[in-house]
Design an enzyme around this catalytic site. Sequence first.
Site, short mmCIF file in Angstrom:
data_model
loop_
_atom_site.label_atom_id
_atom_site.label_comp_id
_atom_site.label_asym_id
_atom_site.label_seq_id
_atom_site.Cartn_x
_atom_site.Cartn_y
_atom_site.Cartn_z
N HIS A 138 2.74 1.43 3.03
CA HIS A 138 4.17 1.13 2.91
C HIS A 138 4.41 -0.07 2.00
O HIS A 138 3.56 -0.95 1.86
CB HIS A 138 4.85 0.97 4.28
N GLU A 143 8.23 3.50 4.81
CA GLU A 143 7.06 4.08 5.47
C GLU A 143 6.71 5.44 4.88
O GLU A 143 7.59 6.13 4.33
CB GLU A 143 7.37 4.27 6.96
C1 GLP Z 1 5.01 -5.90 6.74
C2 GLP Z 1 6.03 -6.09 5.63
C3 GLP Z 1 5.47 -5.69 4.26
C4 GLP Z 1 4.08 -6.26 4.10
C5 GLP Z 1 3.16 -5.67 5.12
C6 GLP Z 1 1.72 -6.12 4.99
O1 GLP Z 1 5.09 -4.69 7.39
N1 GLP Z 1 7.23 -5.38 5.84
O2 GLP Z 1 6.35 -6.15 3.26
O3 GLP Z 1 3.61 -5.98 2.80
O4 GLP Z 1 3.66 -6.07 6.39
O5 GLP Z 1 1.52 -7.28 5.72
P1 GLP Z 1 0.25 -8.21 5.62
O6 GLP Z 1 0.39 -8.95 4.35
O7 GLP Z 1 0.35 -9.12 6.81
O8 GLP Z 1 -0.94 -7.32 5.65
#
Ligand code: GLP
Length: 248
Positions: A138, A143
């Site tokens: 995503h 999603e």
């Molecule tokens: C969340 C955000 C996204 C982000 C993703 C990955 O769900 N909505 O924008 O890219 O998490 O997060 P992380 O960087 O903690 O792996």
Amino acid sequence: MKITVVDDYHKMSEVAARMIVSQINEKPDSVLGLATGSTPIGMYKKLIDYYKNGEVDFSNVITFNLDEYVGLSKQDPQSYIYFMYDNLFSHININKESIYIPNGTAEDLEQECKRYDVLLERFGPIDIQILGIGVNGHIGFNEPSKDLVLRTHVAYLSEETRKANARFFDDISKVPTRAITMGISDIMRAEKIILLASGKSKAPIVKRMLETGISTYIPASILKLHKNVEIIADKDAASFVEKRNCIA
Ligand code: GLP
């Protein structure tokens, strides 16, 4: 699509922050599209350092955040607005009037989505859009699905995403089921997109994103249609990628 593979998280953060600083120094009233999650935290730390060293001035910068959980207020440490102030905005000289984040507690969520798109139209296009990537591919909270939504909308979080994000909450039941997110077209309108990926947990999806064609079930794969995307991945996140498949 260009992929730059760097040694580690520290380097990824530095390279991305440097790109943002160059953008702002070239165009002081740049519009930045910002992301949350653990991936960009190091980049925000670097930006704060560069600001403190006098290397960048945020006073004319405008920012748009990608998304916000529905139902979390700005006082809630898990809300993205809280995250952004905590990790960046409270530490730099950005004009607070120039910060745009969807309001996840708006009474009329549909209206809030429309309001956000009007603002994006008014101040856009975004000069640099920063993205992380979910383990399911995503971007923002767009999603995997049969159809992807183009503009800002209320999205239902997949169980995979709720599980992945549960680490920030006391338990999974506390993870919101919905979020407001910029849509795919909002993201694709940016002049430049920088997608950050770090760590072994992202290796399978980085490989799938690059090596599958374009699929709405891997929302990040849509980025292949954009003319100016750079993926900055650390060695761990890029460890499953075969070099010849890197450029789309
Ligand atoms: C969340 C955000 C996204 C982000 C993703 C990955 O769900 N909505 O924008 O890219 O998490 O997060 P992380 O960087 O903690 O792996």
